[in-house]
Design an enzyme around this catalytic site. Structure first.
Site, short mmCIF file in Angstrom:
data_model
loop_
_atom_site.label_atom_id
_atom_site.label_comp_id
_atom_site.label_asym_id
_atom_site.label_seq_id
_atom_site.Cartn_x
_atom_site.Cartn_y
_atom_site.Cartn_z
N SER A 1 0.91 -1.30 -0.06
CA SER A 1 -0.04 0.09 -0.16
C SER A 1 0.86 1.29 -0.20
O SER A 1 2.01 1.22 0.46
CB SER A 1 -0.88 -0.01 1.29
OG SER A 1 -1.71 1.19 1.15
N HIS A 2 0.39 2.25 -0.54
CA HIS A 2 0.92 3.63 -0.56
C HIS A 2 0.02 4.60 0.38
O HIS A 2 0.42 5.72 0.43
CB HIS A 2 1.18 4.20 -1.84
CG HIS A 2 2.30 3.53 -2.80
ND1 HIS A 2 3.66 3.84 -2.86
CD2 HIS A 2 2.06 2.42 -3.57
CE1 HIS A 2 4.20 2.96 -3.62
NE2 HIS A 2 3.21 2.05 -4.09
N ASN A 3 -1.06 4.10 0.83
CA ASN A 3 -1.93 4.78 1.47
C ASN A 3 -1.56 4.88 3.04
O ASN A 3 -1.44 3.97 3.68
CB ASN A 3 -3.42 4.15 1.46
CG ASN A 3 -4.66 4.88 2.16
OD1 ASN A 3 -4.29 5.35 3.48
ND2 ASN A 3 -5.47 5.38 1.60
N ASP B 1 -7.94 -3.75 0.10
CA ASP B 1 -8.85 -2.71 -0.76
C ASP B 1 -10.11 -2.88 0.25
O ASP B 1 -10.71 -3.52 0.63
CB ASP B 1 -9.25 -3.64 -2.24
CG ASP B 1 -9.65 -2.48 -3.24
OD1 ASP B 1 -8.87 -1.55 -3.32
OD2 ASP B 1 -10.72 -2.61 -3.54
N ASP C 1 -13.95 8.13 7.69
CA ASP C 1 -14.16 7.83 8.90
C ASP C 1 -15.13 8.90 9.47
O ASP C 1 -16.04 8.42 10.43
CB ASP C 1 -12.93 7.91 9.81
CG ASP C 1 -12.12 6.47 9.63
OD1 ASP C 1 -12.83 5.53 8.81
OD2 ASP C 1 -11.16 6.38 10.00
#
Length: 213
Positions: A15-17, A76, A165
């Site tokens: 992931s790059h998140n 994901d 969120d």
């Protein structure tokens, strides 16, 4: 035989998140694995061409496993609103645009709900969904899915967490994910129950099946 991850196994978080990376690191902390991220390894981010959470998680995990020769874990996930026929769903990040402006993404959701006249709680039901895919260099893949039901609230509340969120109030709670610290949001610990968040519920299944310790 299903591969297992031990404390000696290097693991790539595909992931790059940064929000996802932070939460996955927190969930993995108990197990003592050596964790590297796609960002740290300068891996390319594959185009998410899948039509399901499972397909997109697999694309990311397999690409990282093939590039590094190490097991890779990809997430994901998305925000699915019943009144919008499940949108934004797998396109949740894309609704935030190229600048990843989730404040705008939340406004987009609210504007579409307002057009539909969705002002009552029973018209604003929604869920967060997360699918984890663990891919091994030998081609083995495993999938773990977690979901949590709730309401899409407006205006957004809280500056914790990330993404959608602040507008997600989980069922049975009076505050949003954006108002919860990570322990409240995950609501899970090794050996405990399934947890609260979609990601911790998927992680619980992953931990039970694939982690030792």
């Amino acid at each position: 035989m299903t591969n297992k991850l031990t404390a000696q196994t290097p693991l790539v978080v595909a992931s790059h998140n940064q929000g996802k990376i932070r939460e996955i690191r927190e969930l993995l902390a108990h197990y003592g694995l050596t964790v590297k991220t796609a960002t740290e390894l300068d891996l390319e981010e594959p185009e998410e061409t899948g039509t399901t959470f499972e397909a997109n998680a697999e694309l990311k995990a397999v690409a990282a496993a093939n590039a590094t020769g190490l097991p890779a874990l990809a997430d994901d996930s998305g925000f699915a609103v019943d009144g919008l026929n499940g949108d934004p769903g797998i396109y949740s990040a894309r609704w935030a645009g190229p600048d990843k402006d989730f404040a705008q993404a939340m406004r987009n959701v609210e504007e579409k709900l307002q057009v539909k006249g969705a002002t009552q709680a029973n018209q604003r039901t929604c869920r967060f969904i997360a699918v984890l895919c663990l891919a091994w260099p030998d081609g083995e893949t495993r999938f773990f899915r977690g979901e949590v039901e709730g309401l899409a609230v407006w205006p957004p509340r809280g500056d914790k967490g990330f993404g959608y969120d602040p507008m997600f109030q989980p069922e049975g709670h009076s505050i949003t994910f954006g108002e919860m610290d990570s322990q409240q949001k995950h609501g899970w610990k090794p050996g405990g129950d399934k947890g609260l968040s979609h990601r911790s519920r998927a992680f619980k299944l992953f931990a039970d099946a694939c982690l030792e310790g």
